[in-house]
Each structure stands twice: as C-alpha cells, then as structure tokens.
Design a protein around this motif. Structure first.
Motif, PDB file in Angstrom:
ATOM      1  N   ALA A  60      30.446  -5.322 -57.213  1.00  0.00           N
ATOM      2  CA  ALA A  60      30.343  -5.511 -58.667  1.00  0.00           C
ATOM      3  C   ALA A  60      31.152  -6.724 -59.115  1.00  0.00           C
ATOM      4  CB  ALA A  60      30.790  -4.256 -59.408  1.00  0.00           C
ATOM      5  N   GLU A  61      32.372  -6.859 -58.599  1.00  0.00           N
ATOM      6  CA  GLU A  61      33.214  -8.000 -58.968  1.00  0.00           C
ATOM      7  C   GLU A  61      32.586  -9.324 -58.551  1.00  0.00           C
ATOM      8  OE1 GLU A  61      37.649  -5.975 -58.716  1.00  0.00           O
ATOM      9  OE2 GLU A  61      36.720  -6.752 -56.885  1.00  0.00           O
ATOM     10  N   ALA A  62      32.022  -9.362 -57.342  1.00  0.00           N
ATOM     11  CA  ALA A  62      31.401 -10.599 -56.862  1.00  0.00           C
ATOM     12  C   ALA A  62      30.168 -10.953 -57.690  1.00  0.00           C
ATOM     13  CB  ALA A  62      31.035 -10.462 -55.382  1.00  0.00           C
ATOM     14  N   LEU A  63      29.364  -9.956 -58.026  1.00  0.00           N
ATOM     15  CA  LEU A  63      28.176 -10.211 -58.848  1.00  0.00           C
ATOM     16  C   LEU A  63      28.573 -10.709 -60.238  1.00  0.00           C
ATOM     17  CD1 LEU A  63      26.099  -7.079 -57.801  1.00  0.00           C
ATOM     18  CD2 LEU A  63      25.534  -9.467 -57.258  1.00  0.00           C
ATOM     19  N   ILE A  64      29.594 -10.107 -60.816  1.00  0.00           N
ATOM     20  CA  ILE A  64      30.077 -10.552 -62.125  1.00  0.00           C
ATOM     21  C   ILE A  64      30.589 -11.978 -62.032  1.00  0.00           C
ATOM     22  CG2 ILE A  64      31.873 -10.189 -63.876  1.00  0.00           C
ATOM     23  CD1 ILE A  64      31.551  -7.137 -63.255  1.00  0.00           C
ATOM     24  N   ALA A  65      31.294 -12.282 -60.951  1.00  0.00           N
ATOM     25  CA  ALA A  65      31.837 -13.636 -60.775  1.00  0.00           C
ATOM     26  C   ALA A  65      30.727 -14.673 -60.660  1.00  0.00           C
ATOM     27  CB  ALA A  65      32.734 -13.683 -59.541  1.00  0.00           C
ATOM     28  N   ARG A  66      29.623 -14.318 -60.009  1.00  0.00           N
ATOM     29  CA  ARG A  66      28.508 -15.267 -59.904  1.00  0.00           C
ATOM     30  C   ARG A  66      27.874 -15.461 -61.274  1.00  0.00           C
ATOM     31  NH1 ARG A  66      24.231 -14.991 -55.047  1.00  0.00           N
ATOM     32  NH2 ARG A  66      23.478 -13.140 -56.146  1.00  0.00           N
ATOM     33  N   GLY A  67      27.753 -14.385 -62.021  1.00  0.00           N
ATOM     34  CA  GLY A  67      27.491 -14.475 -63.443  1.00  0.00           C
ATOM     35  C   GLY A  67      26.087 -14.646 -63.972  1.00  0.00           C
TER      36      GLY A  67
END
Length: 115
Positions: A60-67
């Motif tokens: 979830a954090e990585a997906l949010i970071a990609r944005g």
C-alpha cells in the motif's frame, strides 16, 4: 556477504521478495518501481499472518508513493483488507492515515457560474 545456508533454508522466496521490496521502498523514488515489481511477484498465501500484514502495508505504501490513480485504488483495496484484520491501535491509526493519503481529494466548490 552471503547468508548462511541454514538461514537461507528458513527464509522462503516470498519472504526474500518482501525483504527486497521493503529495501527498495526505503530507497525512495528510484526504488519504488522495483519494490512494486517484487511485491507483485509474491503470492500472499505463501506468507505467515504477520508477513501478510507487513506485505499489505509495504505494498500500500509503495503504491501510494508511486501515486497514480489505479495504484491509489489498489492501495485502498489493500488497506480495506488490512483494516478488517488489524487489532493493534497504532496499526489501525496507520491504516486510517494511509487510507486518507490514498483517497481522492475532496471536490472543491467552484465559483464558476455564480455571478
């Protein structure tokens, strides 16, 4: 430095991919694509319950970071699954905070047409 053969046999490929993904995510912007690629290679059923929770948080954090929006929607899905299972108050707060980050911004009223 090589891990000892004994240790290597205790860590599954899915766990190794999770470790690589977390390390890639920690690198920041340039590591995000590699982290997501590593996370996509993991079959969550191969992880323990605690590793599955860690997998969902990191993903979830990585997906949010990609944005991008499809990633945000996918992050919200992972966070919904997490929210249903997490009992620790700190982690519940983390799920809420990440969900807010992954949510679309609220619509803002415009003044167009109000004359």
């Amino acid at each position: 430095m090589q891990a000892s053969p004994e240790y290597a046999t205790r860590v599954t490929q899915a766990q190794q991919a999770l470790i690589r993904a977390r390390a890639g995510f920690t690198l920041g912007g340039r590591g995000i694509p590699a982290a997501i690629e590593a996370l996509e290679s993991i079959e969550p059923r191969e992880l323990s319950a605690s590793d599955t929770e860690r997998y969902r948080f990191v993903f979830a954090e990585a997906l949010i970071a990609r944005g991008n929006e499809p990633d945000m929607a996918r992050a919200r899905m992972l966070l919904t699954e997490l929210g249903a299972r997490v009992t620790d108050p700190f982690r519940r707060d983390l799920v809420r905070a990440l969900t807010a980050l992954a949510s679309p911004p609220p619509a803002t009223p415009t003044t167009a047409g109000l004359r």
